[in-house]
Design a protein around this motif. Sequence first.
Motif, PDB file in Angstrom:
ATOM      1  N   ALA A 100       0.829  -1.147  -0.002  1.00 44.47           N
ATOM      2  CA  ALA A 100      -0.020   0.050  -0.075  1.00 44.47           C
ATOM      3  C   ALA A 100       0.818   1.367  -0.090  1.00 44.47           C
ATOM      4  O   ALA A 100       0.514   2.162  -0.627  1.00 44.47           O
TER       5      ALA A 100
ATOM      6  N   ASP B 296      -6.744  -3.556  -7.322  1.00 42.97           N
ATOM      7  CA  ASP B 296      -6.642  -2.298  -8.058  1.00 42.97           C
ATOM      8  C   ASP B 296      -5.868  -1.280  -7.020  1.00 42.97           C
ATOM      9  O   ASP B 296      -5.498  -0.230  -7.673  1.00 42.97           O
ATOM     10  N   LEU B 297      -5.784  -1.330  -6.006  1.00 44.48           N
ATOM     11  CA  LEU B 297      -5.248  -0.568  -4.989  1.00 44.48           C
ATOM     12  C   LEU B 297      -3.885  -1.016  -4.529  1.00 44.48           C
ATOM     13  O   LEU B 297      -3.519  -0.236  -3.370  1.00 44.48           O
TER      14      LEU B 297
ATOM     15  N   LEU C 275     -10.305   5.336  -1.125  1.00 38.41           N
ATOM     16  CA  LEU C 275     -10.238   4.436  -2.083  1.00 38.41           C
ATOM     17  C   LEU C 275     -10.416   2.998  -1.476  1.00 38.41           C
ATOM     18  O   LEU C 275     -11.258   2.312  -2.282  1.00 38.41           O
ATOM     19  N   LEU C 276      -9.758   2.871  -0.393  1.00 38.09           N
ATOM     20  CA  LEU C 276      -9.648   1.541   0.129  1.00 38.09           C
ATOM     21  C   LEU C 276     -11.251   1.256   0.649  1.00 38.09           C
ATOM     22  O   LEU C 276     -11.745   0.057   0.606  1.00 38.09           O
TER      23      LEU C 276
ATOM     24  N   TYR D 167      -6.120   7.827  -0.337  1.00 36.56           N
ATOM     25  CA  TYR D 167      -6.184   6.271  -0.277  1.00 36.56           C
ATOM     26  C   TYR D 167      -6.940   5.518   0.551  1.00 36.56           C
ATOM     27  O   TYR D 167      -7.614   4.436   0.033  1.00 36.56           O
TER      28      TYR D 167
ATOM     29  N   ARG E  51     -14.462  -0.709  -5.481  1.00 36.77           N
ATOM     30  CA  ARG E  51     -13.044  -0.975  -5.870  1.00 36.77           C
ATOM     31  C   ARG E  51     -12.731  -2.377  -5.314  1.00 36.77           C
ATOM     32  O   ARG E  51     -12.832  -2.602  -4.147  1.00 36.77           O
TER      33      ARG E  51
ATOM     34  N   TYR F   7       2.216   1.876  -3.441  1.00 38.88           N
ATOM     35  CA  TYR F   7       1.187   2.258  -4.423  1.00 38.88           C
ATOM     36  C   TYR F   7       0.808   3.921  -4.048  1.00 38.88           C
ATOM     37  O   TYR F   7       0.799   4.637  -4.849  1.00 38.88           O
TER      38      TYR F   7
END
Length: 913
Positions: A250, A277-278, A267-268, A264, A273, A253
């Motif tokens: 992570a 993809d993360l 998004l998590l 982030y 998602r 990323y």
Amino acid sequence: MSHTGAATASEGSLANTGYLAIDRFNLVKQAAPRTPAAWPHQVGVIPSRALSFQHRAEVDQIRAAIDSGGTTVLTQVLTGTGGVGKTQLAADYARTAWDSGKVDVLVWISASSRSAITAGYAQAGVEILAADPSDPEQAARAFLAWLEPKAGQKPCRWLVVLDDVADPADIRGWWPPASRHGRVLVTTRRREAALTGAGRRQVIVGLFTPQEAAAYLTAVFAAHDRHEQTGQLERIAADLGYLPLALAQAAAYVIDANLTCATYRALLADQIRKLADLLPESGALPDDQNATVAATWSLSIERANRARPAGLARPMLQLAAFLDPNGIPTSVLTSAPALTYLTEHRNRAHPATAPRARWWPARRHHKSAAATADEAISALQALYRLSLIDHVLTTEVVRVHQLVQRTTREALTSQQRSRLGSATADALTAVWPENERDMALAQALRMNAAALTHYCEDILYQDSRTHPVLHHLGLSLARTGHVEAAVGHFKHVVSTAMHHLGPDNPTTLAARANLATCQGKAGDAVGAANAFAELLTDRERVLGHHHPDTLATRNNLASYRGEAGDAAGAANAFAELLPDVERILGPAHPTTLTIRHNLALWRGEAGDAAGAADAHRELLERASQVLGPGNRTTINIRNNVARWLGEAGDAASAATAYDDLLSDVEQAFGPNHPDTLAIRNNVALWRGKAGDAVGAATAFAELLQHILRVLGPDHPDTLSGRNNIATWRGEAGDAAGAATAFAELLPDREGILGPDHPDTLATRNNLATWRGSAGDAAGAVTAFAELLPDVERVLGPDHSTTLTVRANLALWRGKAGDAAGAVTAFAELLRDQERVLGPDHPYTLATRNGLATWRGKTGDAAGAATAFADLHLLPDVERVLGPDHPSSLTVRSNLTRWRGEAEDESADQSTDC
């Protein structure tokens, strides 16, 4: 010529044989003699140190165990789920031992298969012993034999690291020998007993601690000139479950994508998602990692699924993926709905086929046997052995890392997700007990239901209904004192059901009923009554007047009308409801008995304690026959028999009845059940009312410790326990101590329940009372004067609690020296009580007693005596409560007193004349 001919003949004969008569030199390349490697020597490559490697407690544990010496091989088996950093910990120990000169020979073997183990040992044999490389098996055996200690041989300090052992069978026969100079370190995801014992010790490698995770992320970001807020790093670590591999990927990323930590995390949290993809793609993984988090466990899952019982481990993990990662009751995963899902999956993954003998007909539709609970447990153990879950049979709890769950969920199709969500909800519902005797189990079920709702809420509003698990969750919250959470839960359920199912769906209406109930339990009786009144209109329209749900709504409306202060109205409503219920359901139906129970209860609340006691006694006999003595309704009726026996004046008998009831409730529900604790509370209460105030205070103190242990310090029942201790401390003679205890309780009730909750208002009432009893009558008057407008605003001017506060304000005005003000206040109160409660209600009679008493204290002893006798207060009290009721005895005593003072006044006047 002959020579030539002979020669020709000879060549011809050779040619016929197929050989060519030409001399050759067969060149054989002889290798130079091999020379054993000199010590110190390393075989294999130690993995590179991870960026910002964190020192962990496991390192010290490994080092202490390996360096402790001994005569047998010291083998440490590091086990844990994929991604916790086992290889890095082993590499750190190996590198440190090598750099410090504590090891003469270090062998690092990537041991993911038996052939890899053999090859690693063979390489060591070739390099260290100059063994023949053309025979790897022999070279490997030679190396293991060389590790055996031998007399007269120069001792060699060696360390063998077997990294990532995939199967215990792979290492069978390849364990290094026992040697006081040798050490072995194994990393593996497996937990079988075959890997431990015989001088081998298991070391569980867990996740980062929160502190280690924060320190790791801080160091990684700092190495890339990024300085993030500690709070954001801590939250990312928690979001990723403190898994070292996930944190590393992570962080990479976030850095590569130039994101903020907050972005982030958003998004998590987006369930749309996928985790894959993360995180970085496989070519951009940090620290020479070879697998993304999403792929880390795939091989382990496949291995577990092949283990016996074949085909059940994967669907078992899928079930667990929708539940609480911190603790899933095993009973949920072995319930009938869970077993049905396992069976379906096994049938799909491993369809039964007919035997190959061609004379047997094909059976294309044959299904394998249904999965059993024992097979479900075996599936859990298979997952445990591969470190995919934590499961200890003695604890009956399964734990799964949240990222294992997420990757499992994200591998499902929408159809699989829908079926799995329904199966998991059914499994929770199947094991949810009607009587939540086990508080730990109830808490676990609530946490799992909440997790399921978070992961797949939409699935719980399919098939034209709200799934029952949603109602179980909310009602369990309410039963265990989390009433505000229950209100919030049902508000959400109602809103979501309206959207998915429509306002007239029966389960939407059921959710509204549960919301109204929880509003009442949260202290908003008026709001609950209004909500049930609105619901009644809709249920009559949608379901009809005689539908059981409509009748239940009438019952609840009546109850909360009483809770809102209209006891007489509640009794009348139940009296109207009873014949309808008897006609539709029959006189012996449990619901009919419940309505009769409620009717008797509210008759008592309306002032007829003796009638309520008689009605409950009569009802108890029938309920015992129809429902059984251990039924919850039967026990509630027994509770009210005891209560109204005491309210009718026989406190000693009430205390005895509660004692008898307590043993039966403990047997039925267990010692920790809320109903059991409530009965213990009543035992102590009536012991005090029977005259043993000290015993009551002691009993409440003992009970509070038990409640604290079971429910915790913030539970409403815990606060009630503190309230009762304070009350009976005062009744036992320590008024100042009672006032102090209530002063300490008040901010806690305000903080937990809110300033307008009825219990909070009651605490303010009690604090004012005991402040006055401790000698501060003026302070009591001020406190009651401040309390009264708040009570009127929250509960209304005619609520029984409002009337009680007015009575207390009048009383303490008198005690503060304003006897005339007390008379005026009691006179005003009496008019309202006669209107609201009726002339025969005990509270009305008590106000008449107070009015007469304070009239006497103004100097009008004759007027007081007249009020007690000629205005029929004593006869009315004896008629309503009975001649032996404590209140009747008090009124008779007051009559005697004021008659005596009136006679003394008359005598004084005669003397003056």
